[in-house]
Scaffold this motif. Structure first.
Motif, PDB file in Angstrom:
ATOM      1  N   GLU A   7      55.969  23.692 148.261  1.00 39.64           N
ATOM      2  CA  GLU A   7      57.084  22.879 148.731  1.00 39.64           C
ATOM      3  C   GLU A   7      56.692  22.167 150.011  1.00 39.64           C
ATOM      4  OE1 GLU A   7      60.414  25.594 148.853  1.00 39.64           O
ATOM      5  OE2 GLU A   7      61.020  24.906 146.855  1.00 39.64           O
ATOM      6  N   ALA A   8      57.152  20.919 150.137  1.00 41.88           N
ATOM      7  CA  ALA A   8      56.825  20.148 151.330  1.00 41.88           C
ATOM      8  C   ALA A   8      57.919  19.119 151.595  1.00 41.88           C
ATOM      9  CB  ALA A   8      55.488  19.441 151.142  1.00 41.88           C
ATOM     10  N   ASN A   9      58.102  18.787 152.853  1.00 40.75           N
ATOM     11  CA  ASN A   9      59.045  17.741 153.218  1.00 40.75           C
ATOM     12  C   ASN A   9      58.368  16.388 153.102  1.00 40.75           C
ATOM     13  OD1 ASN A   9      61.534  19.076 153.856  1.00 40.75           O
ATOM     14  ND2 ASN A   9      60.472  19.955 155.621  1.00 40.75           N
ATOM     15  N   LEU A  10      58.895  15.567 152.201  1.00 42.18           N
ATOM     16  CA  LEU A  10      58.341  14.226 152.001  1.00 42.18           C
ATOM     17  C   LEU A  10      59.488  13.225 151.976  1.00 42.18           C
ATOM     18  CD1 LEU A  10      55.962  15.090 149.026  1.00 42.18           C
ATOM     19  CD2 LEU A  10      55.219  14.579 151.354  1.00 42.18           C
ATOM     20  N   HIS A  11      59.127  11.964 152.181  1.00 38.78           N
ATOM     21  CA  HIS A  11      60.149  10.929 152.132  1.00 38.78           C
ATOM     22  C   HIS A  11      60.450  10.586 150.677  1.00 38.78           C
ATOM     23  CE1 HIS A  11      62.488   7.490 153.468  1.00 38.78           C
ATOM     24  NE2 HIS A  11      61.954   6.841 152.454  1.00 38.78           N
ATOM     25  N   CYS A  12      61.723  10.681 150.310  1.00 33.72           N
ATOM     26  CA  CYS A  12      62.121  10.334 148.947  1.00 33.72           C
ATOM     27  C   CYS A  12      62.639   8.907 148.932  1.00 33.72           C
ATOM     28  CB  CYS A  12      63.195  11.292 148.452  1.00 33.72           C
ATOM     29  SG  CYS A  12      63.869  10.816 146.849  1.00 33.72           S
ATOM     30  N   THR A  13      62.126   8.100 147.988  1.00 34.29           N
ATOM     31  CA  THR A  13      62.516   6.688 147.915  1.00 34.29           C
ATOM     32  C   THR A  13      63.950   6.536 147.424  1.00 34.29           C
ATOM     33  OG1 THR A  13      61.494   6.580 145.727  1.00 34.29           O
ATOM     34  CG2 THR A  13      60.184   5.769 147.570  1.00 34.29           C
ATOM     35  N   THR A  19      63.166  14.743 152.349  1.00 34.51           N
ATOM     36  CA  THR A  19      63.785  15.861 151.627  1.00 34.51           C
ATOM     37  C   THR A  19      62.712  16.860 151.222  1.00 34.51           C
ATOM     38  OG1 THR A  19      63.524  14.734 149.522  1.00 34.51           O
ATOM     39  CG2 THR A  19      65.639  14.435 150.659  1.00 34.51           C
ATOM     40  N   LEU A  20      63.171  18.008 150.778  1.00 33.78           N
ATOM     41  CA  LEU A  20      62.246  19.029 150.301  1.00 33.78           C
ATOM     42  C   LEU A  20      61.778  18.651 148.899  1.00 33.78           C
ATOM     43  CD1 LEU A  20      61.071  21.769 151.267  1.00 33.78           C
ATOM     44  CD2 LEU A  20      62.897  22.862 149.951  1.00 33.78           C
ATOM     45  N   HIS A  21      60.477  18.614 148.717  1.00 41.19           N
ATOM     46  CA  HIS A  21      59.887  18.274 147.429  1.00 41.19           C
ATOM     47  C   HIS A  21      59.128  19.469 146.876  1.00 41.19           C
ATOM     48  CE1 HIS A  21      60.747  14.183 148.598  1.00 41.19           C
ATOM     49  NE2 HIS A  21      60.347  13.742 147.425  1.00 41.19           N
ATOM     50  N   SER A  22      59.194  19.603 145.585  1.00 41.29           N
ATOM     51  CA  SER A  22      58.422  20.637 144.912  1.00 41.29           C
ATOM     52  C   SER A  22      57.172  19.989 144.317  1.00 41.29           C
ATOM     53  CB  SER A  22      59.299  21.254 143.818  1.00 41.29           C
ATOM     54  OG  SER A  22      58.494  21.985 142.940  1.00 41.29           O
ATOM     55  N   ILE A  23      56.023  20.483 144.709  1.00 41.99           N
ATOM     56  CA  ILE A  23      54.750  19.908 144.260  1.00 41.99           C
ATOM     57  C   ILE A  23      54.030  20.919 143.376  1.00 41.99           C
ATOM     58  CG2 ILE A  23      52.564  18.857 144.996  1.00 41.99           C
ATOM     59  CD1 ILE A  23      53.932  18.525 147.793  1.00 41.99           C
ATOM     60  N   VAL A  24      53.640  20.470 142.184  1.00 43.41           N
ATOM     61  CA  VAL A  24      52.937  21.358 141.259  1.00 43.41           C
ATOM     62  C   VAL A  24      51.473  20.929 141.157  1.00 43.41           C
ATOM     63  CG1 VAL A  24      52.829  22.238 138.883  1.00 43.41           C
ATOM     64  CG2 VAL A  24      55.052  21.811 139.963  1.00 43.41           C
ATOM     65  N   TYR A  25      50.599  21.902 141.302  1.00 45.64           N
ATOM     66  CA  TYR A  25      49.164  21.662 141.186  1.00 45.64           C
ATOM     67  C   TYR A  25      48.597  22.408 139.989  1.00 45.64           C
ATOM     68  CZ  TYR A  25      48.871  19.920 146.000  1.00 45.64           C
ATOM     69  OH  TYR A  25      49.008  19.195 147.141  1.00 45.64           O
ATOM     70  N   VAL A  26      47.639  21.781 139.313  1.00 45.73           N
ATOM     71  CA  VAL A  26      46.817  22.496 138.332  1.00 45.73           C
ATOM     72  C   VAL A  26      45.427  22.506 138.933  1.00 45.73           C
ATOM     73  CG1 VAL A  26      45.787  22.446 136.041  1.00 45.73           C
ATOM     74  CG2 VAL A  26      48.198  21.887 136.333  1.00 45.73           C
ATOM     75  N   VAL A  33      55.397  15.730 141.516  1.00 50.50           N
ATOM     76  CA  VAL A  33      56.138  15.862 142.759  1.00 50.50           C
ATOM     77  C   VAL A  33      57.594  15.603 142.431  1.00 50.50           C
ATOM     78  CG1 VAL A  33      56.395  15.038 145.131  1.00 50.50           C
ATOM     79  CG2 VAL A  33      54.159  14.918 144.035  1.00 50.50           C
ATOM     80  N   GLU A  34      58.444  16.541 142.788  1.00 46.36           N
ATOM     81  CA  GLU A  34      59.857  16.367 142.466  1.00 46.36           C
ATOM     82  C   GLU A  34      60.719  16.581 143.702  1.00 46.36           C
ATOM     83  OE1 GLU A  34      61.237  18.846 139.245  1.00 46.36           O
ATOM     84  OE2 GLU A  34      63.293  18.145 139.468  1.00 46.36           O
ATOM     85  N   CYS A  35      61.650  15.644 143.915  1.00 47.24           N
ATOM     86  CA  CYS A  35      62.608  15.771 145.007  1.00 47.24           C
ATOM     87  C   CYS A  35      63.639  16.836 144.614  1.00 47.24           C
ATOM     88  CB  CYS A  35      63.296  14.428 145.247  1.00 47.24           C
ATOM     89  SG  CYS A  35      64.633  14.529 146.442  1.00 47.24           S
TER      90      CYS A  35
END
Ligand SMILES: [Zn+2]
Length: 109
Positions: A7-13, A19-26, A33-35
Motif C-alpha cells: 500500500e502506498a499514498n499516490l495521487h489519484c487522477t 489517496t491510499l493505493h493498493s499495489i500488486v507485484y508479481v 495499482v488500485e485507488c
C-alpha cells in the motif's frame, strides 16, 4: 514466483488528491495499482509465462554458460525440454513450481 501486495499514498487522477493505493507485484514487476477510495484500477500487462520461465531458468541454470548458449540458441526448444531437466532436480524445486503454478492459475481464468 510470488504475488505481493503493498500500500502506498499516490495521487489519484479521479479523486484529484492523494489517496491510499493498493499495489500488486508479481515477483519484482508491478501488476496493478488500485485507488482504495474510488477503485480506479490501472493494470500493467504482465507476461506471466515469460516471467515464470525467466525465473525457472535462473533457478536451474547451474551450468550457466552452456545453458545460456542453449537458451539463446532456441528459446522454444529450451522451454519444451524444461520438464525433463526439472525432474532431475530436488523436491525443493518441485515445491517451488507448485507454488508458482498457483499464481499462474490466477491469470488463466
Ligand atoms: Zn481515486
Amino acid at each position: 514466483m510470488k504475488q505481493t501486495e503493498m500500500e502506498a499514498n499516490l495521487h489519484c487522477t479521479r479523486c484529484q488528491e492523494e489517496t491510499l493505493h493498493s499495489i500488486v507485484y508479481v515477483n519484482d514487476q508491478m501488476k496493478s495499482v488500485e485507488c482504495t477510495e474510488c477503485h480506479q484500477k490501472i493494470s500493467v500487462q504482465v507476461d506471466i509465462m515469460k516471467e515464470f520461465y525467466k525465473e525457472v531458468y535462473e533457478k536451474i541454470a547451474t551450468k550457466p554458460k552452456r545453458m545460456t548458449q542453449e537458451y539463446k540458441a532456441n528459446l522454444n526448444g529450451f522451454i519444451s525440454r524444461l520438464p525433463i531437466r526439472v525432474l532431475s532436480k530436488p523436491y525443493r524445486l518441485m515445491r517451488y513450481l507448485n507454488e508458482s503454478y498457483k499464481v499462474i492459475k490466477q491469470y488463466k481464468k
